[in-house]
Design an enzyme around this catalytic site. Structure first.
Site, short mmCIF file in Angstrom:
data_model
loop_
_atom_site.label_atom_id
_atom_site.label_comp_id
_atom_site.label_asym_id
_atom_site.label_seq_id
_atom_site.Cartn_x
_atom_site.Cartn_y
_atom_site.Cartn_z
N SER A 266 -50.04 13.01 -6.96
CA SER A 266 -50.00 11.57 -6.61
C SER A 266 -50.75 10.71 -7.60
CB SER A 266 -50.58 11.38 -5.21
OG SER A 266 -51.95 11.72 -5.23
N CYS A 267 -51.35 11.32 -8.64
CA CYS A 267 -52.20 10.51 -9.53
C CYS A 267 -51.70 10.42 -10.97
CB CYS A 267 -53.62 11.05 -9.52
SG CYS A 267 -54.28 11.13 -7.85
N LEU A 268 -51.60 11.54 -11.68
CA LEU A 268 -51.27 11.45 -13.11
C LEU A 268 -49.94 10.72 -13.35
CD1 LEU A 268 -52.50 14.76 -14.85
CD2 LEU A 268 -53.77 12.75 -14.20
N LYS A 270 -48.35 8.59 -11.50
CA LYS A 270 -48.47 7.18 -11.08
C LYS A 270 -49.34 6.39 -12.05
CE LYS A 270 -51.51 5.93 -7.74
NZ LYS A 270 -52.26 4.70 -7.56
N ASP A 271 -50.46 6.97 -12.44
CA ASP A 271 -51.37 6.24 -13.33
C ASP A 271 -50.78 6.07 -14.73
OD1 ASP A 271 -52.99 6.07 -11.20
OD2 ASP A 271 -54.58 7.36 -11.93
#
Ligand code: UGA
Length: 436
Positions: A266-268, A270-271
């Site tokens: 859910s992070c890399l 999206k970021d």
């Protein structure tokens, strides 16, 4: 000292549980009734090693969990840890954070305390200064820096080691104005994390540090994945030996050089998208970031190419996928490459069986009856024509010649080189190892 945490996702609940287990007077707030009711009973909404244990200890001390926002009144410190999901154009959706800080502002209006508000949610540079600060000042009719402190405090914890990372972060970043609140925050963090570097900077830089961190990690992964594709074309070449060796150069470092099916979670992803979108908005063409993302998106095609090269048309072929979580030691399947692969194979009319030690419930909630679910490795391999290892779960290391005997065709694609040290009696392909 009274602490409030708003948003009980991975970051918020880990922080709440760690501080509560140390006996801090802390209240965790979330809008989700069911989630709060479960947490109060000691049930975590997601699997995270050590979390349940700390939560129970905290609940036995001063921890309160509630949907009632007014409980943050009289707090000395308020952490905001709500999500900033992705919009279709790659930018981030900040309505949750806007609503949280609006509520904080309303409460501050009649609050006798002068709290420090720490924003942990990931937001693009400028958000604090241009959006968050004005909302709180307007709602509270108070002044940041004078009546309350406002600090950007990005988070670097990884899922699956969230508790360890919360207890022992590698750095604490505090972004904001040099006020007495900043001094207080520095003291608070140096007490709970002695000997850990504290970087004090302004809001924009703190916000940028978070994106720099995640985009650099993504760059390392895409770099090693591209090299692994080259290694795969060189008979006998082995990406793990390459990674291990370049990792010994202190200028490179050994972490985040594990080649695989691409980065998910859910992070890399999206970021990366948010930073690319942001760069374009400020007039910078992010050529390197675009290439990192493009390399990541293409990685899954290598797997499909390998299957088709051996099995031909995939229609009605029986394939087993081991691992659906976005990485080991989590049940999180958000933006998991394995889930992406399942969708692509379903479009090719493959008969799929999946097994994951923790993520079966979440996987079922997406695919329902479209795929088969096994309750063990051996069950998943029965009559299978291809096994694809997508995640390096420890228990997959036990796979041996006996386990694969029940396969119809002993064809293995190992995206994590879990079995590369074994000489299995099979047609074995590993991502990053050139077939001799
Ligand atoms: C990531 C960052 O690592 C954290 O520092 C950050 O705080 C977090 O995002 C966040 O922004 O909240 P996380 O999403 O938990 O943490 O996952 P990672 O451990 O970074 O893994 C991301 C993906 O990269 C996974 O799919 C993993 O399998 C893959 N990966 C990671 C590789 O393929 N190779 C590697 O060498 C490392």
């Amino acid at each position: 000292m009274k602490i409030g945490v708003i948003g009980l996702g991975f970051v918020g609940l880990s922080l709440t549980s760690v501080l509560a287990s140390k006996g801090k007077d802390i209240v965790g707030i979330d809008v989700d009734d069911e989630k709060c009711a479960n947490i109060k009973k000691g049930i975590s909404p997601f699997f995270e090693p050590e979390l349940k244990k700390l939560l129970k200890i905290g609940l036995g001390k001063k921890l309160k969990i509630s949907t009632d926002f007014s409980l943050i009144k009289n707090s000395d410190i308020i952490f905001v840890t709500v999500g900033t999901p992705q919009r279709s154009n790659g930018s981030i959706e900040i309505s949750m954070i806007k609503s949280a800080v609006k509520d904080i502002g309303k409460i501050l209006k009649n609050d006798k305390k002068n709290p420090i508000i720490l924003i942990k949610s990931t937001v693009t540079p400028g958000t604090m200064q241009e959006i968050i600060l004005p909302i709180i000042e307007k709602e509270s009719r108070k002044k940041a820096g004078k009546d309350f402190g406002l600090i950007s405090n990005p988070e670097f914890l990884q899922e699956s080691t969230a508790i360890r990372d919360t207890k022992f972060p590698h750095v604490v970043v505090l972004g904001g104005y040099q006020t007495r609140y900043m001094k207080k925050a520095e003291k608070f963090f140096s007490e709970i994390h002695p000997n850990i570097p504290i970087v004090i900077t302004n809001h924009q830089t703190a916000e940028m540090i978070k994106y720099a961190n995640n985009s650099f990690l993504a760059t390392k992964i895409s770099f090693i994945n591209q090299l692994s594709n080259i290694c795969q074309k060189i008979p006998g070449a082995n990406i793990d030996d390459v990674a291990k060796t370049i990792g010994l150069d202190p200028r490179i470092g050994k972490l985040f050089l594990n080649a695989g099916p691409g980065y998910g979670g859910s992070c890399l992803p999206k970021d990366m998208k948010a930073l690319i979108n942001f760069a374009n908005r400020v007039g910078i063409n992010p050529t390197l970031l675009n290439a990192v993302e493009h390399t990541n998106n293409k990685q899954i095609q290598n797997i499909i190419h390998l299957i088709e090269k051996t099995l031909g048309s995939l229609k009605n072929k029986h394939i087993t996928i081991l691992g659906t979580a976005f990485k080991p030691d989590t049940d999180d399947i958000r933006d998991s490459i394995s889930i992406e692969l399942i969708k692509k194979l379903l479009a090719k009319k493959v008969t799929l069986t999946v097994y994951d030690p923790k993520a079966m419930k979440n996987t079922k909630s997406i695919f329902k009856e479209k795929i088969r679910y096994a309750d063990s490795i051996s069950h998943s391999l029965k009559n299978s024509q291809c096994m694809i290892i997508m995640v390096h779960w420890k228990q997959f290391e036990k796979i041996n010649d006996n386990s694969i005997n029940i396969m119809k065709r002993k064809f293995i694609i190992d995206c994590r080189r879990v079995l590369s040290g074994k000489k299995l009696n099979s047609n074995y392909y590993a991502i990053g190892i050139g077939k001799a």
